[in-house]
Design an enzyme around this catalytic site. Structure first.
Site, PDB file in Angstrom:
ATOM      1  CG  HIS A 112      -1.676   1.316   1.346  1.00  0.00           C
ATOM      2  ND1 HIS A 112      -2.836   1.568   0.647  1.00  0.00           N
ATOM      3  CD2 HIS A 112      -1.400   2.442   2.052  1.00  0.00           C
ATOM      4  CE1 HIS A 112      -3.251   2.797   0.933  1.00  0.00           C
ATOM      5  NE2 HIS A 112      -2.406   3.344   1.785  1.00  0.00           N
ATOM      6  CG  HIS A 117       0.807   6.503  -0.234  1.00  0.00           C
ATOM      7  ND1 HIS A 117       0.043   7.643  -0.143  1.00  0.00           N
ATOM      8  CD2 HIS A 117       0.231   5.609   0.622  1.00  0.00           C
ATOM      9  CE1 HIS A 117      -0.950   7.454   0.714  1.00  0.00           C
ATOM     10  NE2 HIS A 117      -0.861   6.222   1.193  1.00  0.00           N
ATOM     11  CD  GLU A 158      -4.645   6.745   2.063  1.00  0.00           C
ATOM     12  OE1 GLU A 158      -4.835   5.725   1.363  1.00  0.00           O
ATOM     13  OE2 GLU A 158      -3.639   6.885   2.775  1.00  0.00           O
ATOM     14  CB  SER A 177      -2.458  -0.467  -2.932  1.00  0.00           C
ATOM     15  OG  SER A 177      -3.390   0.122  -2.043  1.00  0.00           O
TER      16      SER A 177
END
Length: 238
Positions: A112, A117, A158, A177
């Protein structure tokens, strides 16, 4: 707060989990992710065959935008997190999810954090926005501002969407992700609205199910400007 990534401790299963997740996700993202993300995957040198070594990632990333992925043991207090962002340091979980939990993990892991990111941290405009967000969030006063900034982070970093050449693409890390939520975000089951700062900071969210509502930005410059506008204190939730 920061720890050492002892690369020798990763097991064969860890590398297999990374490979499985990577090879399952990236082909789908070729058509659905924003261009900055796909470019970022190449720029920071992510490799499908093994868990990333943050030293290698940072050797490529830092010269581009000054950002670094910094290993942490797990969740860190919000204020520490924002302080890191303000210094272009991204707190990065280094554990790998177990093979039995490929699809959903309540807490972050290296897939993740690094796959989801870090590629965008190679984009100069997104990199500036994220640092700016960290600085503003450090100065947040009271519960209301903290809540508003959490909503802004949630619906952009996010779970954000971006319009590119008239198509809606993914850019939020939770969408990058997630094998399930990425496709869901572009399906008819989601209401997609044009990004509006006042509306976003007024919109509560829940973390334990797929998101029914997402927002679409026009550019990363729009995000930087939204944080700037928020910092001037003229926008607050209903």
């Amino acid at each position: 707060m920061f720890i050492v990534q002892d690369y020798s401790k990763y097991t064969q299963e860890d590398h297999k989990v990374w490979q499985t997740l990577y090879e399952r996700r990236l082909p789908a993202l070729k058509n659905t992710a924003c261009s900055a993300f796909l470019k970022g995957v190449e720029l920071i040198g992510l490799d499908p065959s093994h868990v990333p070594n943050l030293a290698d990632v940072n050797a490529r990333l830092k010269p581009l935008t000054g950002w670094q992925a910094m290993p942490v043991p797990g969740y860190i207090p919000a204020r520490d997190f924002f302080h890191c962002l303000s210094e272009r340091k991204f707190p990065t979980t280094i554990t790998v999810r177990p093979m039995q939990q490929l699809d959903y993990l309540p807490e972050p892991d290296i897939f993740h954090d690094v796959f989801g990111h870090v590629p965008l941290h190679s984009d100069p405009v997104f990199a500036d926005f994220l640092q700016h967000f960290g600085k503003i969030a450090l100065d947040a006063h009271g519960e209301q501002e903290t809540t508003e900034l959490a909503r802004l982070f949630w619906f952009t970093v996010e779970f954000g969407l971006i319009r590119e050449e008239s198509q809606v693409k993914l850019f939020g890390s939770g969408l990058m992700s997630s094998h399930g939520e990425g496709p869901h975000a572009l399906s008819d089951d989601v209401e997609r609205r044009k990004f509006d700062l006042h509306e976003v900071i007024s919109q509560p969210f829940e973390i334990d199910h797929y998101q029914p509502l997402l927002y679409v930005i026009d550019s990363f410059t729009q995000l930087f400007e939204a944080v700037e506008e928020y910092s001037r204190g003229q926008v607050h939730a209903h």
